[in-house]
Design a protein around this motif. Structure first.
Motif, short mmCIF file in Angstrom:
data_model
loop_
_atom_site.label_atom_id
_atom_site.label_comp_id
_atom_site.label_asym_id
_atom_site.label_seq_id
_atom_site.Cartn_x
_atom_site.Cartn_y
_atom_site.Cartn_z
N UNK A 233 0.82 -1.21 0.00
CA UNK A 233 0.00 0.00 0.00
C UNK A 233 0.85 1.26 0.00
N UNK A 234 0.31 2.31 -0.63
CA UNK A 234 0.91 3.65 -0.63
C UNK A 234 -0.19 4.65 -0.34
N UNK A 235 0.05 5.54 0.62
CA UNK A 235 -0.96 6.53 1.00
C UNK A 235 -0.31 7.90 1.12
N UNK A 236 -1.08 8.94 0.75
CA UNK A 236 -0.59 10.32 0.74
C UNK A 236 -1.52 11.21 1.55
N UNK A 237 -0.93 12.14 2.30
CA UNK A 237 -1.66 13.08 3.14
C UNK A 237 -1.44 14.50 2.62
#
Length: 380
Positions: A233-237
């Protein structure tokens, strides 16, 4: 329930097994959100608008962007189950109970977070997790007395079939009778070769059951295995208000099932067969891929809105199926036969899912979370 077991066994064994039964496709399409981290399980899986937890990789990957530091996590759990079976046949009523407690390992993973200064992108999180999405371990048993025998059902299945086509003798291949017949006839052929179904002495193609009186019958099932998701998984804020995430999942399925039906002749009649045991062994293995994409929006610090889409899992299945029958006779002899191993390979597609959720925090001590899930089972 007078004929419950008798009817059930007739459907299961006399019906045979076909590749990609709807029940199998449905079984591997389930997701048990209690088999995840302790935090998400405590929320009942209503986690599509929450985050900073490894469970987000399999629910809404955008939640991983809420991490402020890296994390290594491991989530065991205890499974407590109790099974009760009731068998009713006139005045004969029996109940059986089975308690089973097991330790499960539901989730393991690591999330690494990078923080950024300035406006726009505030942080990014990369996570690798392994999650148990379905637990296939279960067992069941029911037993009682019945005036009917499975041998009578199998005899009816064989009516019209010539003796020479199913005897298995003189061909040099004991399995030839099975190869030349449909899978639905395999239990009946096995019964014939095990002397549980007898031919008529006067008419070729006519059969009768070896037990035509009251029997003590039991049906038991033991299932083992799990469905696992390995997630990357890759997540951005963005500005601590908008969060995006993507998960690529690798699915692994291990499912083993043993179904056993037994009969004991209790009438004291002149039948030569004293008992019979028929077992079905089904082993299934699968591997596939899916993806999940999601977003979370936080208009104010106390309120969050989440949306997540789970693609279908495209899974290649391999299964093997074999049956075994053991018969015992009143003179002390016994017979043990099996069918050839039926091997199948096919593809299944699980349904896609859409998750919508909203959550509220109160005084940083109470969380209220609501989730809605739409599953397209009509696409199986």
């Amino acid at each position: 329930m007078k004929r419950f077991i008798w009817t059930l066994v007739a459907v299961v064994f006399a019906g045979g097994v076909s590749a990609q039964q709807f029940a199998d496709a449905l079984r591997f399409s389930q997701t048990d959100y209690s088999l995840t981290t302790a935090r998400a399980a405590a929320m009942g899986g209503a986690y599509s608008s929450l985050g900073a937890d490894l469970s987000a990789a399999g629910i809404n990957p955008a939640g991983l962007a809420m991490y402020r530091s890296s994390e290594l996590g491991f989530s065991p759990s205890m499974m407590f189950s109790r099974q009760e079976s009731n068998y009713t046949n006139g005045d004969n009523a029996r109940s059986s109970f089975d308690n089973r407690n097991r330790l499960l390992f539901n989730n393991f993973g690591v999330a690494t977070t990078s923080l950024y200064s300035g406006m726009g992108l505030k942080s990014s999180t990369f996570a690798v997790t392994l999650n148990r999405t379905i637990d296939h371990n279960s067992r069941m048993k029911v037993n009682g007395y019945s005036p009917f025998s499975l041998s009578e059902v199998l005899a009816l299945d064989l009516n019209g079939v010539k003796n020479a086509d199913i005897s298995g003798s003189g061909s040099g291949d004991i399995y030839k009778a099975f190869y030349n017949s449909s899978l639905s006839l395999w239990p009946a052929i096995l019964g014939y070769q095990s002397y549980y179904v007898n031919p008529s002495e006067t008419t070729d193609g006519e059969y009768f059951g070896a037990i035509e009186n009251e029997v003590n019958q039991s049906l038991s099932q033991l299932s083992k295995g799990a469905t696992l998701d390995g997630n990357f998984s890759l997540a951005l804020n963005f500005n601590n208000e908008l969060y995006f995430g993507l998960t690529v999942g690798l699915v692994t399925i291990d499912y083993r099932d043993r179904l056993t039906y037994t009969e004991n002749n209790v009438s004291g009649s002149a039948s030569e067969v004293s008992s019979m045991s028929l077992s079905e062994y089904l082993n299934m293995e699968g591997s596939g891929v899916n993806f999940k994409i999601g977003a979370i929006y936080r208009p104010i610090p106390e309120w969050r809105l989440g949306v997540s889409y789970h693609s279908p899992s495209f899974i290649n299945m391999k299964e093997s199926y074999v049956m075994r029958m053991q018969t015992s006779f009143t003179n002390g002899d016994w017979c043990d036969n099996d069918t050839p191993v039926s091997v199948n390979e096919y593809d299944i597609q699980t349904p896609s899912r859409l998750l919508l959720g909203t959550s509220f925090t109160i005084d940083n001590s109470v969380i209220l979370s609501f989730d809605y899930e739409r599953v397209w089972y009509n696409k199986i």
